[in-house]
Write an enzyme that holds these catalytic residues in place. Structure first.
Site, PDB file in Angstrom:
ATOM      1  N   GLU A  26       0.829  -1.217   0.000  1.00 34.51           N
ATOM      2  CA  GLU A  26       0.000   0.000   0.000  1.00 34.51           C
ATOM      3  C   GLU A  26       0.860   1.262   0.000  1.00 34.51           C
ATOM      4  O   GLU A  26       0.539   2.228  -0.700  1.00 34.51           O
ATOM      5  CB  GLU A  26      -0.957  -0.006   1.189  1.00 34.51           C
ATOM      6  CG  GLU A  26      -1.975  -1.141   1.188  1.00 34.51           C
ATOM      7  CD  GLU A  26      -2.706  -1.316  -0.126  1.00 34.51           C
ATOM      8  OE1 GLU A  26      -2.952  -0.303  -0.815  1.00 34.51           O
ATOM      9  OE2 GLU A  26      -3.018  -2.470  -0.493  1.00 34.51           O
ATOM     10  N   HIS A  82       2.153   2.354  -3.310  1.00 35.34           N
ATOM     11  CA  HIS A  82       1.221   3.131  -4.142  1.00 35.34           C
ATOM     12  C   HIS A  82       1.440   4.637  -3.949  1.00 35.34           C
ATOM     13  O   HIS A  82       1.213   5.423  -4.876  1.00 35.34           O
ATOM     14  CB  HIS A  82      -0.226   2.799  -3.782  1.00 35.34           C
ATOM     15  CG  HIS A  82      -0.760   1.554  -4.431  1.00 35.34           C
ATOM     16  ND1 HIS A  82      -0.915   1.431  -5.787  1.00 35.34           N
ATOM     17  CD2 HIS A  82      -1.203   0.382  -3.900  1.00 35.34           C
ATOM     18  CE1 HIS A  82      -1.426   0.235  -6.072  1.00 35.34           C
ATOM     19  NE2 HIS A  82      -1.607  -0.426  -4.944  1.00 35.34           N
TER      20      HIS A  82
HETATM   21 NI    NI Z   1      -2.448  -2.349  -4.852  1.00 39.24          NI
END
Ligand code: NI
Length: 177
Positions: free
Chosen positions: A143, A146
């Site tokens: 995450e 990202h």
């Molecule tokens: Ni992802």
């Protein structure tokens, strides 16, 4: 509350570096997190980063009790993590399969640090400071990548271990990410 469209790999928005959140506990931030939660839940995801719904802020959510997409993974507490900082606690890396709501229908083998500390705040400003390992550490790295404009295929070392979920794992219940 709203289910948002998740941007897919190829969209340049997913390659941008996200900005820190400078004001916490605002109506706008709470609405963003509600949208992210609704979107992730509707897709049975393990995590979601704000850039995936087109918002370039350092906000990620993750967590699940038992996720059909990752049946072998342990539980991860539902977490809202804002302005995260990661500290890797050893050089050791582990390989495991990953998918991503922005890369639907595919899985790849991705190396991740096995142990890390993550720090940040939640939407109310409560400090988060945890040492984690295993799948929890993997989800956090995925995450937070990202927020740097990094998608998991960019981390794959052996592209023989990258393919369509229903081909890699025939006979399993396949959820289209
Ligand atoms: Ni992802």
């Amino acid at each position: 509350m709203a289910i948002k469209q998740v941007l897919k790999m190829g969209d340049p928005v997913l390659l941008a570096v996200a900005k820190p959140v400078d004001r916490l506990d605002t109506p706008e931030l709470h609405a963003l997190i509600q949208d992210m939660h609704d979107t992730m839940e509707s897709l049975n995801g393990a995590g979601l980063a704000a850039p995936q719904i087109g918002v370039g802020l350092q906000v990620v959510i993750f967590g699940f009790e038992k996720n059909q997409r990752y049946p072998d993974a342990g539980e991860v507490p539902f977490t809202v993590l804002i302005n995260p900082q990661l500290t890797f606690l050893s050089e050791e890396k582990e390989d495991d399969w990953e998918g991503c709501l922005s890369v639907p229908g595919l899985r790849g083998m991705v190396p991740r640090y096995a142990q890390l500390r993550y720090q940040g705040v939640d939407q109310y400003g409560t400090v988060i400071d945890r040492n984690v390992n295993g799948f929890h550490a993997r989800v956090v790295q995925h995450e937070c990548d990202h927020l740097q404009g990094i998608l998991y295929p960019m981390r794959i070392r052996d592209f023989r271990l990258f393919g369509f979920t229903d081909v890699l794992f025939p006979g399993q219940t396949v959820i289209d990410d």
